[in-house]
Design an enzyme around this catalytic site. Sequence first.
Site, PDB file in Angstrom:
ATOM      1  CG  ASN A  10      23.984  27.890  54.561  1.00  0.00           C
ATOM      2  OD1 ASN A  10      24.429  26.754  54.335  1.00  0.00           O
ATOM      3  ND2 ASN A  10      23.411  28.626  53.616  1.00  0.00           N
ATOM      4  CE  LYS A  12      26.153  30.643  52.237  1.00  0.00           C
ATOM      5  NZ  LYS A  12      26.142  31.907  51.537  1.00  0.00           N
ATOM      6  CG  HIS A  95      20.669  29.759  50.526  1.00  0.00           C
ATOM      7  ND1 HIS A  95      21.449  30.378  49.574  1.00  0.00           N
ATOM      8  CD2 HIS A  95      21.069  30.237  51.724  1.00  0.00           C
ATOM      9  CE1 HIS A  95      22.296  31.195  50.193  1.00  0.00           C
ATOM     10  NE2 HIS A  95      22.086  31.143  51.494  1.00  0.00           N
ATOM     11  CD  GLU A  97      24.794  30.632  48.364  1.00  0.00           C
ATOM     12  OE1 GLU A  97      24.920  29.527  48.919  1.00  0.00           O
ATOM     13  OE2 GLU A  97      25.225  31.696  48.855  1.00  0.00           O
ATOM     14  CD  GLU A 167      20.355  33.882  53.951  1.00  0.00           C
ATOM     15  OE1 GLU A 167      21.192  33.834  54.867  1.00  0.00           O
ATOM     16  OE2 GLU A 167      20.399  33.132  52.964  1.00  0.00           O
ATOM     17  N   GLY A 173      27.711  37.035  51.394  1.00  0.00           N
ATOM     18  CA  GLY A 173      29.111  36.806  51.053  1.00  0.00           C
ATOM     19  C   GLY A 173      29.827  38.025  50.514  1.00  0.00           C
ATOM     20  CB  SER A 213      27.704  40.385  55.292  1.00  0.00           C
ATOM     21  OG  SER A 213      28.033  40.052  53.950  1.00  0.00           O
TER      22      SER A 213
HETATM   23  P1  13P Z   1      27.301  35.107  54.518  1.00  0.00           P
HETATM   24  O1  13P Z   1      27.065  35.179  55.997  1.00  0.00           O
HETATM   25  O2  13P Z   1      28.593  34.448  54.147  1.00  0.00           O
HETATM   26  O3  13P Z   1      27.081  36.428  53.855  1.00  0.00           O
HETATM   27  O4  13P Z   1      26.171  34.117  53.923  1.00  0.00           O
HETATM   28  C1  13P Z   1      24.864  34.334  54.260  1.00  0.00           C
HETATM   29  C2  13P Z   1      24.061  33.179  53.836  1.00  0.00           C
HETATM   30  O5  13P Z   1      23.847  32.955  52.658  1.00  0.00           O
HETATM   31  C3  13P Z   1      23.554  32.266  54.859  1.00  0.00           C
HETATM   32  O6  13P Z   1      22.619  31.393  54.335  1.00  0.00           O
END
Ligand code: 13P
Length: 248
Positions: A10, A12, A95, A97, A167, A173, A213
């Site tokens: 992803n 982002k 997601h 976010e 997740e 992150g 992560s």
């Molecule tokens: P990270 O791997 O950067 O923690 O992000 C995970 C994520 O949100 C994937 O959609």
Amino acid sequence: MARRKIIAGNWKMNMTPSEAVKLCAELKELVKNDDVDVVYCVPAIDIVPVVEAVKGTNVEVGAENMYFEEKGAYTGEISAAMLKDAGVKYVIIGHSERRDYFKEEDALLNKKVKKAFEAGLTPILCCGESLEQREMGVTMDWIRLQIKSDLVDVTADQVKELVIAYEPIWAIGTGKTATTEQAQEVCKGIRDCIAEMYDDATAAAVRIQYGGSVNAGNAAELFAQPDIDGGLVGGASLKADFGKIVNY
Ligand code: 13P
């Protein structure tokens, strides 16, 4: 039948179109693996160049979001048909976010999931608890609520094609990965929830990823869990490490 692993990046809000094409070239040899599905979920503006850049490779392209309406006056939105026509196969829906920053709620996400299927796209439906919810002991209640609401009127045949990404928000992150036990426990809980909502065959077919992560060091152990069918990878999908994750 064994479920095929699916490892998705992803991206982002990272990578301009020219950077995206460069990254595809850098990763091309590293992500070769015929035994797993490899997906790059990329920003909307990168979709067309990335579809072109991965032609002839084992990589499929995904979007990070879409809107549920067919077409019309929805300034700034992108439809499922547009994604499909551009060569997209997967679309991330819900997601954390999007849920947090853009206030996307389950009723809306349910419409998106149904529209994605209708258009021939495979949703990667995200769910996950906050740290506060985990500490309160309501993780599985919360995730069951998300899954049940997001899958209203979605058929068993569709769920067999679905990808669910677990997740935990506190692991995204942060460098703070869930332990393998925590990740396996929730992914198993999600599969049990699907079995209750549908049947054992549907639960056995749905693919459930872990995200939060994931890196080259922890991927193998996570993906070895019986109910974890791959990963949704943020930060580590933007560098050579993604090749190591794909070839865990
Ligand atoms: P990270 O791997 O950067 O923690 O992000 C995970 C994520 O949100 C994937 O959609």
